[in-house]
Design an enzyme around this catalytic site. Structure first.
Site, PDB file in Angstrom:
ATOM      1  N   GLY B  15      64.456   1.744  53.361  1.00 32.52           N
ATOM      2  CA  GLY B  15      64.704   1.269  52.519  1.00 32.52           C
ATOM      3  C   GLY B  15      65.450  -0.340  53.983  1.00 32.52           C
ATOM      4  N   LYS B 148      72.084  -2.074  43.740  1.00 36.42           N
ATOM      5  CA  LYS B 148      72.605  -3.095  42.758  1.00 36.42           C
ATOM      6  C   LYS B 148      73.008  -3.621  41.860  1.00 36.42           C
ATOM      7  CE  LYS B 148      71.627  -5.214  47.466  1.00 36.42           C
ATOM      8  NZ  LYS B 148      71.675  -6.571  48.583  1.00 36.42           N
ATOM      9  N   LYS B 472      39.766  25.932 100.457  1.00 43.02           N
ATOM     10  CA  LYS B 472      40.678  26.671  99.485  1.00 43.02           C
ATOM     11  C   LYS B 472      39.925  28.135 100.214  1.00 43.02           C
ATOM     12  CE  LYS B 472      36.913  25.277  96.814  1.00 43.02           C
ATOM     13  NZ  LYS B 472      36.892  23.523  97.730  1.00 43.02           N
ATOM     14  N   SER B 540      35.372  24.480  91.038  1.00 46.84           N
ATOM     15  CA  SER B 540      35.858  24.253  89.198  1.00 46.84           C
ATOM     16  C   SER B 540      36.969  23.103  88.557  1.00 46.84           C
ATOM     17  CB  SER B 540      37.070  25.839  89.028  1.00 46.84           C
ATOM     18  OG  SER B 540      37.496  25.641  89.617  1.00 46.84           O
TER      19      SER B 540
END
Lengths: 306, 637
Positions: B15, B148, B472, B540
């Site tokens: 609210g 209220k 690698k 890969s």
């Protein structure tokens, strides 16, 4: 247990355990910030539970300012020994040697050097990518807005307006180059919960949480304990200070010059819990660090305080 | 009642400030004695500084300096209070700023929601919006506090009209338990104490309602789901799987399956610090040990063999977008579901929902605070239940891998069901077809653990990935020689080796590359299970393929080594003259030339061969193996 319901404390405990396991699984080099206080004691117990039957898979690190109570140092060493935890102690030796002191340099500056500065350089030195801390959201209003996994930039700074949304129990643990994570597994605990849990689990704590007669200086309504030794020079009387003998205890533990005692006769956990339940002031009332302005904690956190 | 037995209720309040939300929370905290004097004094000081006559209770809740300066609430704040009966955690969600993001965040853990409505204004768009989000999030209890009431003379007619309006609207929603309460937060009517001014209202006060909501009935205690969070291996005698029971219950002796491997075994024990349990249930953080030695890693899910979750790599979900950068349909995000991370594309937006009208609209993208239904494609299948049936296993977050920000929150409706998508894109979804269904997986004659004891080192797979010419194989060969000389059992697999024999039927199309890596992974797995340190050097290039290989191995037994080198430097080195050939168009689909290389997100190790020498790279990997306990009983000479 047969009702398939967890009590409030057990729910909090399970949540905190899950957070710690997430840290161990997702970070390369985490550390637990151990400040010797009651929250740290609870945090260590939960870590023991989270990793049982194994050991806690990360070290504990105490960022020491040199101004801690002698009882805290004694407790720290005995406690870590007993549970066979790896303890790292880090201090800003340069500033400690140069006599940095809250009364001489101001509380903010002293904290910036001895706490924030020491913490940040220790994290860098060891290459820790995640630091688990015992802060709770209930403690202070800027903490109420902080995430459980709270990101820090390369300078250790918190950006409160730029936090990641945190949903359910799905924590985003990813870091970019240079960033680190602060993790607060006790976020949802309150001071009352901590004490209830200490009682339930019979967790050892520093004895000065309990009341006894102490010599104190009364300064601006805060009871500042009198301690000998150069480290505790803030606890030495200045002109106009009155020394009184008062039965009191410490509700939270910090540095001697900046931590006030509260008048109290609580000598058992039951007494403390009853007292906390009735308390009309927050637990950081006697911590000078928070009182300088309405957003002093937020400012410190932005600078890297945990 | 002692605190240790009290139950917990988490509720979200929403609210705007104008509805009196801060006053209401302030009232709850004040009347339950949860505001401390010094906290009050601090906001009193700020209020005075601002020249306000009264103390602004909202300052108590606005934790950030920017919020106090601007007089608005920016972020969700958490508050705590307790009564003799219960402990409460309030997630206080601002009503107007970034309402969707904040509402969804604040409500994500809530058992109950409290929506405030200003009695003078009636049911506004905003109140409907909040109700809709609560319904999407399946929060089972909704309290509408009509506030209220003092300003409308505590009128029964006003209240009943608002109740009628809200009920009419809520017909469209999926919320079953809605309760409306007329209150005045300012005066205290019906918040904690029953109102004397509204004798016509016979229902409970707000606090009484919060105290009496039954949340245990909302949990799923039927479908046992245990997402493995962290593997516990403190010594060679103990191997347990830690996690929080997401739903259901389990007892020792029950037959369970581990997903995705599908291996079945029984629960041996439920281990906790406070002793073994005879039963574990939803919400408990425990460690499970299993009767047989099966591989289980973080991200796996342990379930009952007779109650399986759904498995799919294509999902339909309600997605809430939370980032300033709009959703990009061409981008791959990280999807976190339980303890599992997978790559995900949002394939298509089915519709966006206008939260004010509840109308469905076509949309090209989602911007901040947009919400709607989407179709998501994952790189690997996940195990889930629809959010509505089992929320814990039906929700996810999306993370942008470039910024690492949490960009979306999703609730799974079901596996996607669009036949045409499956047909046009089958490669993506299916696991390799099992063409020999009658073979039975047999445990190895001699298990890995026994072999490791004999070898005096642990088995591990080191997966070297990087461009052709990055180094690698060079690193892998040097390292293998060193490990071999130390007495380790090693195996070295590389692209050339496999393509000469096992994979000689494969070319370099994306599908063949994928198959090549799959075979490499399975080969590595055989060596691994036989106790070897397996060094695999493969370009890969695709993340997805590497992730699939990774998923074959237990946590900590697979290390991705990213061999890093600029494409320009690789071209310069060109050890086998391949780049020259590729540039001449002789090798189509060559990585780095006309086929992409996807760098690893979080490799265990990075070897930068432009910056460091071969020796240095080898040493670094060796150190990693030592620190990871792989070489624990071997002394370096």
């Amino acid at each position: 247990m047969n009702s398939l319901k967890l009590s409030y404390l057990r729910q909090l405990e399970a949540e905190s355990m899950a957070i710690m396991r997430e840290v161990a699984a997702d970070f390369k080099n985490p550390v637990m910030l151990y400040s010797v206080g009651k929250d740290s004691s609870v945090m260590v117990r939960i870590a023991q539970k989270a990793f049982h039957p194994g050991r806690i898979p990360f070290p504990l690190m105490h960022v020491d300012t040199g101004y801690k109570f002698p009882e805290m140092y004694a407790f720290r060493d005995a406690f870590c020994d007993k549970i066979a935890a790896t303890l790292i102690v880090e201090r800003n030796e340069e500033k400690i040697a140069s006599g940095c002191h809250p009364l001489a340099d101001g509380v903010d500056k002293c904290c910036a050097h001895l706490k924030t500065g020491a913490l940040l350089s220790a994290l860098r030195k060891h290459g820790f990518d995640a630091a688990i801390g015992g802060a709770r959201r209930e403690e202070e209003k800027s903490r109420a807005k902080e995430r459980v996994f709270s990101l820090r930039d390369a300078f250790g700074q918190w950006d409160p307006k730029n936090q990641r949304p945190e949903l359910w129990d799905l924590y985003n643990t990813r870091l970019s180059e240079g960033e680190t994570m602060r993790v607060f597994p006790l976020s949802n605990w309150t001071e009352k919960d901590i004490w209830e849990y200490i009682r339930l689990e019979e967790i050892p704590i520093v004895p000065i949480y309990f009341a006894q007669e102490r010599e104190v200086i009364v300064r601006d309504g805060i009871l500042i304990p009198l301690y000998d030794g150069a480290q505790a020079s803030g606890g030495k009387p200045a002109k106009g200070d009155k020394i009184r003998k008062i039965v009191c205890r410490f509700r939270s533990l910090g540095c001697i010059p900046c931590t006030g005692a509260i008048a109290s006769t609580a000598t058992t956990l039951e007494d403390i819990i009853a007292e906390v339940r009735k308390a009309t002031k927050s637990e950081r009332e006697n911590r000078i660090i928070d009182l300088t302005s309405d957003s002093s904690m937020e400012q410190k956190k932005k600078e890297g305080y945990f | 009642m002692s605190t240790s037995e009290k139950s917990l209720l988490r509720f979200v309040t929403t609210g705007s400030v104008d509805d009196g939300k801060s006053t209401l929370i302030g009232r709850l905290l004040f009347e339950t004695k949860s505001i401390y004097e010094d906290q009050y004094a601090a906001i009193e000081k700020t209020s005075k500084k601002k020249g306000l006559k009264d103390v602004e209770l909202a300052y108590l809740l606005d934790g950030l300096a920017a919020e106090r300066e601007q007089g608005i609430t920016i972020d969700v704040a958490y508050r705590y209070f307790e009564t003799a009966k219960r402990k409460f955690i309030i997630a206080d969600s601002p009503g107007h700023v970034q309402y969707t993001k904040n509402m969804v965040t604040g409500a994500s853990k809530a058992d109950c929601a409290v929506i405030l409505i200003d009695a003078r204004n009636g049911v506004l768009t905003q109140s409907k919006r909040h109700g809709f989000l609560i319904s999407l999030l399946q929060i089972p209890h909704l309290i509408v506090a009509v506030n209220k009431m003092d300003l409308v003379d505590y009128s029964r007619d006003v209240f009943e009209r608002i109740v009628r309006d809200y009920q009419e609207f809520s017909q469209k929603l999926d919320i079953h338990n809605i309760l409306c309460i007329p209150v005045s937060a300012l005066k205290g009517d019906n918040v904690v104490t029953p109102s004397k001014k509204m004798a016509w209202y016979e229902g409970p006060t707000l606090l009484t309602t919060l105290e009496s909501i039954n949340v245990t009935a909302d949990r799923n205690l039927v479908d046992f789901r245990f997402p493995v969070q962290y593997v516990m291996r403190p010594n060679s005698d103990f191997r347990g799987f830690s996690g929080t029971v997401a739903s259901g219950t389990i007892t020792p002796g029950e037959e369970v399956a581990v997903l995705p491997s599908g291996r079945t075994t029984r629960v041996k024990s439920i281990v906790t610090y406070d002793g073994d349990l005879q039963e574990a249930f939803a919400g408990q953080a425990v460690v499970l040990t299993l009767a047989d030695e099966v591989d289980v890693s973080r991200g796996d899910m342990i379930v009952r063999t007779k109650n399986l979750p759904q498995m799919a790599a294509r999902l339909e979900a309600i997605l809430c977008w939370m980032d300033d950068q709009p959703l990009n349909l061409a981008k791959s995000y990280i999807l976190k579901h339980t303890t599992r991370n997978v790559r995900a594309y949002v394939k298509k937006i089915i519709y966006r929902i206008d939260v004010d009208t509840l109308h469905r609209q076509a949309a090209e993208a989602f911007a901040l605070n947009d919400i709607g239904r989407v179709d998501i494609q994952l790189s690997l299948p996940i195990f889930f239940d629809p959010y509505k049936i089992n929320a814990g296993c039906g929700r996810f977050i999306l993370i942008d891998p470039d910024t690492n920000r949490t960009v979306g929150a999703g609730m799974i409706r079901d596996a996607a069901r669009h036949l045409e998508d499956y047909v046009s894109d089958p490669q993506h979804i299916k696991a390799p077809e099992q063409k020999s269904p009658h073979t039975v997986w047999r445990e190895l004659n001699i298990g890995r653990a026994e072999r490791e004891r004999l070898n005096a080192h642990r088995a591990v797979v080191l997966w070297f990935t990087g461009l052709s010419g990055s180094g690698k194989s060079t690193i892998a060969m040097a390292l293998e020689r060193k490990l071999f000389d130390l007495g380790c059992r090693t195996a070295l697999l590389d692209g050339d080796l496999l393509r000469h024999g096992l994979c000689s039927d494969l070319k370099f199309s994306a599908a063949d590359r994928q198959e090549n890596i799959r075979r490499a992974g399975e080969t590595a797995k055989l060596f691994f299970e036989h106790g070897h340190i397996v060094l695999c050097a493969f370009i890969s290039p695709f993340r997805e393929d590497r992730d699939r290989v990774r998923s074959l191995f237990p946590d900590g037994c697979f290390a991705e080594v990213f061999v890093k080198c600029d494409i320009e430097e690789c071209k310069r080195r060109d050890p086998n003259g391949l780049y020259r050939k590729a540039a001449g168009g002789l090798i189509p689909g060559f990585t780095g030339i006309d086929s992409p290389y996807e760098e690893p997100d979080a490799p265990e190790l990075i070897c930068d061969t432009q910056m460091f020498s071969l020796n240095r790279c080898v040493e670094e990997i060796e150190t990693h193996l030592q620190e990871a306990g792989i070489l624990r009983r071997i002394k370096t000479p």
